[in-house]
Design an enzyme around this catalytic site. Structure first.
Site, PDB file in Angstrom:
ATOM      1  N   ASN A 120       0.883  -1.181   0.000  1.00  0.00           N
ATOM      2  CA  ASN A 120       0.000   0.000   0.000  1.00  0.00           C
ATOM      3  C   ASN A 120       0.912   1.221   0.000  1.00  0.00           C
ATOM      4  OD1 ASN A 120      -1.807   2.052   0.480  1.00  0.00           O
ATOM      5  ND2 ASN A 120      -2.284   1.445   2.591  1.00  0.00           N
ATOM      6  N   LYS A 161       0.088   4.227  -0.284  1.00  0.00           N
ATOM      7  CA  LYS A 161      -0.561   5.416   0.293  1.00  0.00           C
ATOM      8  C   LYS A 161      -0.336   6.629  -0.628  1.00  0.00           C
ATOM      9  CE  LYS A 161       0.127   3.382   4.789  1.00  0.00           C
ATOM     10  NZ  LYS A 161       0.054   3.531   6.228  1.00  0.00           N
ATOM     11  N   HIS A 164      -9.606   1.188   4.866  1.00  0.00           N
ATOM     12  CA  HIS A 164      -8.330   1.336   5.579  1.00  0.00           C
ATOM     13  C   HIS A 164      -8.555   2.274   6.769  1.00  0.00           C
ATOM     14  CE1 HIS A 164      -4.189   2.454   6.438  1.00  0.00           C
ATOM     15  NE2 HIS A 164      -3.829   1.367   5.765  1.00  0.00           N
ATOM     16  N   GLU A 173      -6.908   4.651   7.871  1.00  0.00           N
ATOM     17  CA  GLU A 173      -6.666   6.074   7.573  1.00  0.00           C
ATOM     18  C   GLU A 173      -7.888   6.697   6.897  1.00  0.00           C
ATOM     19  OE1 GLU A 173      -2.961   5.512   5.509  1.00  0.00           O
ATOM     20  OE2 GLU A 173      -2.016   4.912   7.391  1.00  0.00           O
ATOM     21  N   GLU A 224      -5.653  -5.304  10.481  1.00  0.00           N
ATOM     22  CA  GLU A 224      -4.670  -4.244  10.638  1.00  0.00           C
ATOM     23  C   GLU A 224      -4.890  -3.526  11.976  1.00  0.00           C
ATOM     24  OE1 GLU A 224      -2.644  -3.089   6.857  1.00  0.00           O
ATOM     25  OE2 GLU A 224      -4.261  -1.667   7.091  1.00  0.00           O
ATOM     26  N   GLY A 258       2.205   1.867  10.782  1.00  0.00           N
ATOM     27  CA  GLY A 258       3.164   2.967  10.660  1.00  0.00           C
ATOM     28  C   GLY A 258       3.882   3.312  11.959  1.00  0.00           C
ATOM     29  N   SER A 306       3.153  -2.599  10.253  1.00  0.00           N
ATOM     30  CA  SER A 306       4.614  -2.650  10.426  1.00  0.00           C
ATOM     31  C   SER A 306       5.195  -4.026  10.084  1.00  0.00           C
ATOM     32  CB  SER A 306       4.996  -2.235  11.848  1.00  0.00           C
ATOM     33  OG  SER A 306       4.575  -0.901  12.095  1.00  0.00           O
TER      34      SER A 306
HETATM   35  C1  PEP Z   1      -0.924  -0.026   6.027  1.00  0.00           C
HETATM   36  O1  PEP Z   1      -1.006   1.170   5.830  1.00  0.00           O
HETATM   37  O2  PEP Z   1      -1.813  -0.768   5.591  1.00  0.00           O
HETATM   38  C2  PEP Z   1       0.205  -0.544   6.783  1.00  0.00           C
HETATM   39  C3  PEP Z   1       0.145  -1.762   7.229  1.00  0.00           C
HETATM   40  O3  PEP Z   1       1.258   0.333   6.975  1.00  0.00           O
HETATM   41  P1  PEP Z   1       2.675  -0.027   7.656  1.00  0.00           P
HETATM   42  O4  PEP Z   1       3.145  -1.320   7.048  1.00  0.00           O
HETATM   43  O5  PEP Z   1       3.541   1.122   7.336  1.00  0.00           O
HETATM   44  O6  PEP Z   1       2.417  -0.188   9.123  1.00  0.00           O
END
Ligand code: PEP
Length: 257
Positions: A13, A15, A99, A101, A171, A177, A217
């Site tokens: 992703n 973003k 998501h 976000e 998630e 992040g 992460s």
């Molecule tokens: C995400 O945005 O779906 C995500 C898992 O980000 P990160 O791997 O940076 O934690």
């Protein structure tokens, strides 16, 4: 992962990062650093602005194309929106829905997530539905209850014959992040619970077929342990998907014999 029943999906992703002109070099690096592997599908969910150039770059680079959002509406006077049909016409195969976000910054609710899941399935896209709890909700012992609700709400009205097209990504919001990955055991517990919820809705045979990813992460150091869990069928990867060397290591962890 359980390759007998499900393909592994490693989905990046990006973003709101990178430029369309970065795509070609990125794909070439991934191609050089990975080998073809029949049980793992690599996906990159690129910004809308990158989709045309990305499809051209991806098709022989062994990468499937994904988007990060779609409109809940099919067409009409919705300035700034992009429909499922428009994405499908650009050869997009996957689309992230719900998501955290989008839920946090753009007001998406479980109701809009459900509408978007239907919009994706109606246009032959595979939705990657994101669910997850905050740190406070985990501390309060609400994780399973909340995840059950999010999954049931997202799938409301999705008929049996369409469930195989759905991908779920667990998630945890506290892990996105932040560098605080869920332990393999924590992630496995929630992913197993998600499969149980799907089993309750659609039965054991179909629940076995739905890929359930982990995101938060995931990186080149923890991917192998996470992917070794029986109910973790791949990853949704943010930060590490922007670095070809890191993303390739995760793909290769999924491709291990
Ligand atoms: C995400 O945005 O779906 C995500 C898992 O980000 P990160 O791997 O940076 O934690």
């Amino acid at each position: 992962m359980n390759r007998k029943y499900r393909k592994v999906i490693i989905a990046g992703n990006w973003k709101m990062n990178t430029k369309p002109s970065d795509v070609k070099a990125f794909v070439e690096k991934i191609r050089d650093l990975t080998v073809r592997c029949k049980w793992c599908e690599t996906v990159i969910c690129a910004p809308f602005s990158h989709l045309t150039v990305a499809y051209r770059a991806f098709w022989n680079g062994r990468i499937s194309l994904g988007a990060q959002n779609l409109s809940q509406y099919a067409s009409g006077a919705y300035t700034g929106e992009v429909s499922g049909e428009m994405l499908r016409d650009l050869n997009v195969k996957y689309v992230i829905v719900g998501h955290s976000e989008r839920r946090q910054y753009f007001g998406e609710t479980d109701i809009t997530v459900n509408k978007k899941v239907h919009a994706a399935l109606d246009t032959d896209l595979r939705p990657i539905i994101c669910v997850g709890e905050t740190a406070e909700q985990r501390e309060m012992g609400l994780t399973e209850e909340l995840i059950s609700y999010q999954v049931r709400a997202a799938l409301a009205g999705v008929p049996e014959e369409r469930i195989r097209r759905v991908v779920i990504a667990y998630e945890p919001i506290w892990a996105i992040g932040t560098g605080n990955t869920a332990t393999a055991q924590q992630a496995q517990e929630v992913n197993r619970h998600i499969r149980a919820v799907i089993r309750g809705l659609y039965g054991a045979r179909l629940a076995r077929a739905v890929p359930i990813l982990y995101g938060g992460s995931m990186n080149e150091s923890n991917a192998e342990e996470l992917l070794a869990q029986p109910d973790i069928d791949g990853g949704l990867i943010g930060g590490a998907s922007l670095v070809p060397e890191k993303f390739s290591s995760i793909i290769m962890a999924a491709c291990q014999e």
